[in-house]
Design a protein around this motif. Sequence first.
Motif, PDB file in Angstrom:
ATOM      1  N   LYS A   1      -2.867  -8.710   4.578  1.00  0.00           N
ATOM      2  CA  LYS A   1      -1.566  -7.961   3.860  1.00  0.00           C
ATOM      3  C   LYS A   1      -2.479  -6.827   3.027  1.00  0.00           C
ATOM      4  CE  LYS A   1       2.331  -8.581   0.749  1.00  0.00           C
ATOM      5  NZ  LYS A   1       2.859  -9.747  -0.203  1.00  0.00           N
ATOM      6  N   LEU A   2      -3.617  -7.041   2.404  1.00  0.00           N
ATOM      7  CA  LEU A   2      -4.297  -6.107   1.838  1.00  0.00           C
ATOM      8  C   LEU A   2      -5.056  -4.793   2.717  1.00  0.00           C
ATOM      9  CD1 LEU A   2      -5.683  -5.143  -1.054  1.00  0.00           C
ATOM     10  CD2 LEU A   2      -7.458  -6.698  -0.448  1.00  0.00           C
ATOM     11  N   LEU A   3      -5.544  -5.398   3.934  1.00  0.00           N
ATOM     12  CA  LEU A   3      -5.862  -4.431   4.649  1.00  0.00           C
ATOM     13  C   LEU A   3      -4.756  -3.536   5.408  1.00  0.00           C
ATOM     14  CD1 LEU A   3      -8.406  -6.551   6.689  1.00  0.00           C
ATOM     15  CD2 LEU A   3      -8.827  -4.836   5.229  1.00  0.00           C
ATOM     16  N   ALA A   4      -3.672  -4.081   5.648  1.00  0.00           N
ATOM     17  CA  ALA A   4      -2.517  -3.468   6.133  1.00  0.00           C
ATOM     18  C   ALA A   4      -2.204  -2.385   5.079  1.00  0.00           C
ATOM     19  CB  ALA A   4      -1.437  -4.387   6.566  1.00  0.00           C
ATOM     20  N   GLN A   5      -1.994  -2.971   3.806  1.00  0.00           N
ATOM     21  CA  GLN A   5      -1.589  -1.752   2.780  1.00  0.00           C
ATOM     22  C   GLN A   5      -2.543  -0.678   2.620  1.00  0.00           C
ATOM     23  OE1 GLN A   5      -1.134  -4.119  -0.636  1.00  0.00           O
ATOM     24  NE2 GLN A   5       0.995  -4.808  -0.440  1.00  0.00           N
ATOM     25  N   THR A   6      -3.873  -0.989   2.449  1.00  0.00           N
ATOM     26  CA  THR A   6      -4.914   0.031   2.265  1.00  0.00           C
ATOM     27  C   THR A   6      -5.025   1.108   3.882  1.00  0.00           C
ATOM     28  OG1 THR A   6      -6.286  -1.593   1.235  1.00  0.00           O
ATOM     29  CG2 THR A   6      -7.189   0.436   2.037  1.00  0.00           C
ATOM     30  N   TRP A   7      -4.758   0.385   4.748  1.00  0.00           N
ATOM     31  CA  TRP A   7      -4.655   1.186   6.294  1.00  0.00           C
ATOM     32  C   TRP A   7      -3.540   2.144   5.884  1.00  0.00           C
ATOM     33  CZ3 TRP A   7      -7.661   3.240   9.624  1.00  0.00           C
ATOM     34  CH2 TRP A   7      -7.177   3.695  10.822  1.00  0.00           C
ATOM     35  N   MET A   8      -2.186   1.532   5.668  1.00  0.00           N
ATOM     36  CA  MET A   8      -1.155   2.447   5.694  1.00  0.00           C
ATOM     37  C   MET A   8      -1.101   3.544   4.557  1.00  0.00           C
ATOM     38  SD  MET A   8       0.684   1.645   8.280  1.00  0.00           S
ATOM     39  CE  MET A   8       2.134   2.816   7.617  1.00  0.00           C
ATOM     40  N   GLN A   9      -1.815   3.189   3.486  1.00  0.00           N
ATOM     41  CA  GLN A   9      -1.960   4.351   2.178  1.00  0.00           C
ATOM     42  C   GLN A   9      -2.952   5.464   3.136  1.00  0.00           C
ATOM     43  OE1 GLN A   9      -3.708   2.898  -1.087  1.00  0.00           O
ATOM     44  NE2 GLN A   9      -3.616   4.686  -2.319  1.00  0.00           N
TER      45      GLN A   9
END
Length: 62
Positions: free
Chosen positions: A12-20
Motif C-alpha cells: 500500500k505504501l509503495l503504491a501511494q508513493t508511486w502514484m504521488q
Amino acid sequence: MVAPMSTNDYVKLLAQTWMQYMSTPKSERQKKRNEKKEEMPPFAERWFGILPYFFLFFKRKQ
C-alpha cells in the motif's frame, strides 16, 4: 520499538508513493532532481571526506 510492517501495508505504501510520483509533472520531477544534485557535496568530499582539502591546503602552504 516499532512493529514491522505487514506485506499488505508495505504494498500500500509503495503504491501511494508511486502514484504521488507519477502525478507530479515531469518538468517538476526533473527540476527537483537537479536541485538535489546541486545540493550534493563535491565528489572528492563525498567519497574521501576532508582529506583532499587537507592535502590541497598542505600543498599550497609549501
